[in-house]
Each structure stands twice: as structure tokens, then as C-alpha cells.
Design a protein around this motif. Structure first.
Motif, mmCIF file in Angstrom:
data_model
loop_
_atom_site.group_PDB
_atom_site.id
_atom_site.type_symbol
_atom_site.label_atom_id
_atom_site.label_comp_id
_atom_site.label_asym_id
_atom_site.label_seq_id
_atom_site.Cartn_x
_atom_site.Cartn_y
_atom_site.Cartn_z
ATOM 1 N N MET B 163 0.842 -1.204 0.000
ATOM 2 C CA MET B 163 0.000 0.000 0.000
ATOM 3 C C MET B 163 0.873 1.247 0.000
ATOM 4 O O MET B 163 0.624 2.210 -0.709
ATOM 5 N N SER B 184 -8.958 -9.927 -0.495
ATOM 6 C CA SER B 184 -8.947 -8.935 0.574
ATOM 7 C C SER B 184 -7.499 -8.689 0.960
ATOM 8 O O SER B 184 -6.628 -9.506 0.669
ATOM 9 N N LEU B 185 -7.260 -7.552 1.614
ATOM 10 C CA LEU B 185 -5.890 -7.153 1.928
ATOM 11 C C LEU B 185 -5.533 -7.518 3.362
ATOM 12 O O LEU B 185 -6.405 -7.574 4.225
ATOM 13 N N GLN B 192 -5.228 0.576 4.133
ATOM 14 C CA GLN B 192 -6.268 0.115 3.196
ATOM 15 C C GLN B 192 -7.169 1.274 2.796
ATOM 16 O O GLN B 192 -7.458 1.478 1.617
#
Lengths: 108, 325
Positions: B163, B184-185, B192
């Protein structure tokens, strides 16, 4: 100055590098690049060590997009060694002193 | 034989340099073998040398640049007498006392060792990846982002590092695509949210990079969707990889106990399986991996080493008896 490091620009590059009969090592760097700062003192030491055999120069990629673009530099530090004005070798990324020395010695 | 040191610290990230500050203040005159310059995280100062703003290190209200923070750590330890060697340890022998370390042919004996060699970023392991480093594939977003003005960029990974790199790269690129193997992270909530809110960032879910196109420079990616198995071409001329880390423990194989992923195993604070060898920072931590936890564990290792040294019989006190009383 026989020793020390010459600062090159888009305008002085050709005269200094192409016109040189010495080996010329050009360090493409910028102020915001951490690894570039790590190798700066090493390059100064190498400039002294190899004085008379090798000229060490640096070129700020921020201020000199012309030469940076001509040699397609996309990652810094990039070191390009010129012999008779032509590229002899190219090293991408910061390296330790011994490793740099080894890579250069093949051309000295 | 060269002088025997009380303590040698291998590594110079937050863990190693905190151990240096503490052992230096304890008058142990630590030698820090800080590593060698590199464009990966395996370099003097460690992983923070390739980051920009550090916002979560306590004490810096407005954040601080990673390299600036590490420079301060280094100077603080030097102030109390820590010495530095800009080199890489090439071999260790923990089976003898004093322990022996080598830098090439140079032998460095020491009573105790603090291992703080950290971890380095994984690469994808694709056949032509290394040849394309410097020609579109980058190991250092802060070094190379500048060259990707206007390029379509892909960042691989789903954690905080991915990120951070993606957000940093939006300063230069028009579009940054985050390619992630899941839907999903695992990045922290705040990172996020920043990534989702950035109009230049898009996500390519459930996908991995399976090929790099281009010879002289990166011309595009091949992606494989893990759910459908479908392969597709992806337009990107810049690739930044942030898919996780591997501990720098190759040097200690067969001598220090490791888990199945190569992380050093510590017990009772920072102790390894070898009495007198201590470990701290990311080399023994795959869970927290923060500058502050690394620094905290570096402090633990220093205190453990100091107490351990005090508990050892001092050889200069055990003089052989040559006279009869």
C-alpha cells in the motif's frame, strides 16, 4: 583537480565523457535516493584510489533529463563505465566497495 | 590473535542499533557489522532505508523519514562508543569460545553476539526478473518512482508495504494497479482506507504475476487469475514487488535453531539455542515486524547479553597458580 568527483550536466556530458581518453565512471543519482547516498562516500574513495586511471563523475537525474533519457536510466543508483566514450559496463543498484572494485578492475 | 570483543552486533536496523546504544552505554564497546550498500532492504540501516515517511514511531508527532530516523539511531550509538564496520559477515563459528566471525579472511573473536540481520524483500522468482531490474522492475519505489512518470505501474502484494509503495507511486504515475493473490488485503486499516480512497489506485484481485514481457525493458505482464485459472496480458511498464520477506539467516544454518521459514527461534527473551548468542528484530519476528518492536527487542538482547557476560567467569581473574603458598 586530479582527484575528487566531477559534476556533469546535460550540457557538459559529451565534452567531458566522449572527449576523455581516460576511463570515466558516471554515477546517476538524486538527492532523494537513499542507496545513492550510501555509495557516495565509496565512490569518493574509489576516485582517490584509482586517480590517474579512472575519472569518477556524477550526474543528478533530476536536473539532467537529457542524458538520463539517452542512457535509459530507470533505476538509481546506476553506474555506467565509459571507455573511449562508449559504454564498457553498466551496474544497477548500490553495491559494497569490494564488489564495485572487482567489477571495475576488469576494465582498468 | 586479534583482541576479543565483549559483544559484536551483526546488523544495523532498529534492532541492531538499539542493541548498540544499550551495550555502548553499558561500556561494552560494541562493534556493529552494519552490512553493505544495496538497493534492496539488505543494507546498512535496514528496511527503513527504503521507506519514506514513518508515521508510527513514537516521539515524532509529524512523522520522520525512514533514513533520517536510522541516521539518528546510528549517531546516538556512536556517541556512546559503538564502532561500525561497513561490511558483511561471511562466516561464523558458534561452536568455539570465544565465538568467531569472519569478514572474508579477517577473523573477529567475541565473547557474545547479537544477531540483528533482519529480513529482506522477496522477489517473484520469475526467469527474467533479475535482468529487468533497473529496466522496469524495481526493488526500491523511493529510488525509482521518479522514472515512471506517466507509466502504467503494477504493485504486487497486499500488505502495508504494498500500500505504501502504491500510494507513493501515485505521485508519479497516472495509474497504479495493485495485484493481489486474494480478494482482501492484509494491510492495516488506515493503509487500506488510503489506498481505496486514492482515485489513481485500482485493484486486481485473486491474481498473480506469472510472466514478464520484454527483453531490454519491461513491456507488460502476464497475470493468472487464481480462481478461474484464466491468463491475461496486463499493460504495465513498471513493476514493484512487495510480497513479503525472508529472514537473513543463511549465515547461521546448522548453528542456530530456526523455524520452518528460516526465522531464528528465541526463548527467555532474546536467547538462541547457543548460550551467548542473542537475536532481535525481524530475523526472529515474523509477526509484528515494526521498527518499534525491533528496537524493543534490540534493547532486550543488549540487556540479556550484558547480564550473560556478567555471569561468565572473567578469564583475567582466573590466573593460573604458579606459586605454592
Amino acid at each position: 583537480m586530479a582527484e575528487g568527483i566531477t559534476t556533469l550536466t546535460d550540457t557538459t556530458f559529451d565534452e567531458e565523457v566522449k572527449g576523455s581518453d581516460e576511463l570515466v565512471l558516471v554515477d546517476f543519482w538524486a538527492d532523494w535516493c537513499g542507496p545513492c547516498k550510501l555509495i557516495a562516500p565509496i565512490l569518493e574513495e574509489l576516485a582517490t584510489e584509482y586517480a590517474g586511471k579512472l575519472r569518477v563523475c556524477k550526474l543528478d537525474v533530476d536536473d539532467n533529463p537529457g542524458i538520463t533519457g539517452r542512457f535509459s536510466v530507470m533505476s538509481i543508483p546506476t553506474l555506467i563505465l565509459f571507455k573511449d566514450g562508449d559504454i564498457a559496463t553498466r551496474m544497477v543498484g548500490a553495491k559494497g566497495k569490494n564488489q564495485l572494485r572487482q567489477e571495475l578492475e576488469a576494465f582498468l | 590473535m586479534p583482541d576479543v570483543r565483549d559483544v559484536i552486533i551483526i546488523g544495523s536496523g532498529p534492532a541492531g542499533l538499539t542493541a548498540a546504544i544499550y551495550t555502548a552505554r553499558a561500556n561494552l564497546a560494541p562493534l556493529v557489522i552494519e552490512g553493505e550498500p544495496s538497493s534492496t532492504t539488505d543494507q546498512p540501516g535496514g528496511q527503513l532505508m527504503l521507506t519514506t515517511e514513518v508515521e508510527n514511531y513514537p516521539g515524532f508527532v509529524d512523522g520522520i523519514q525512514g533514513p533520517e530516523l536510522m541516521d539518528a539511531f546510528r549517531k546516538q550509538a556512536a556517541r556512546f562508543g559503538a564502532e561500525y564496520l561497513t561490511a558483511k559477515v561471511t562466516r561464523v563459528d558458534f561452536s568455539v569460545r570465544p565465538f568467531k566471525l569472519w569478514i572474508g579472511e579477517e577473523e573477529l573473536p567475541t565473547r557474545s553476539v547479537v544477531v540483528a540481520t533482519g529480513a529482506q524483500s522477496l522477489m517473484l522468482g520469475l526467469p527474467n526478473e533479475l535482468e529487468l531490474v533497473g529496466h522496469g522492475v524495481s526493488t526500491c519505489a523511493t529510488c525509482d518512482g521518479f522514472f515512471f512518470r506517466g507509466h502504467p505501474i503494477a504493485v504486487v502484494g497486499g500488505g502495508d508495504s504494498a500500500m505504501e509503495e502504491a500510494l507513493f507511486l501515485t505521485k508519479f504515475a497516472d495509474k497504479v494497479s495493485i495485484v493481489h493473490r486474494r480478494d482482501s488485503l492484509r494491510a492495516s486499516k488506515i493503509m487500506q482506507e488510503r489506498a481505496f480512497a486514492n482515485p489513481k489506485i485500482e485493484f486486481v484481485w485473486d491474481s498473480v504475476v506469472t510472466g514478464l514481457k520484454g527483453k531490454e525493458k519491461l513491456e507488460g505482464l502476464q497475470l493468472t487469475n487464481l480462481k478461474t485459472g484464466e491468463e491475461s496480458d496486463f499493460d504495465a511498464t513498471g513493476l514493484f514487488v512487495a510480497i513479503g520477506h525472508v529472514p537473513n539467516t543463511g549465515l547461521f544454518k546448522g548453528q542456530l535453531e530456526m523455524d520452518e521459514n528460516g526465522y531464528l527461534v528465541t526463548h527467555d527473551g532474546s536467547r538462541t539455542n547457543v548460550d551467548g548468542v542473542f537475536a532481535c528484530g525481524d530475523v526472529q519476528d515474523h509477526i509484528y515486524r515494526q521498527a518499534i518492536t525491533a528496537a524493543g527487542s534490540g534493547c532486550m538482547a543488549a540487556i540479556d547479553a550484558e547480564r550473560w557476560l556478567e555471569s561468565q567467569p572473567h578469564e583475567h581473574h582466573i590466573e593460573p597458580t604458579t606459586t605454592d603458598w
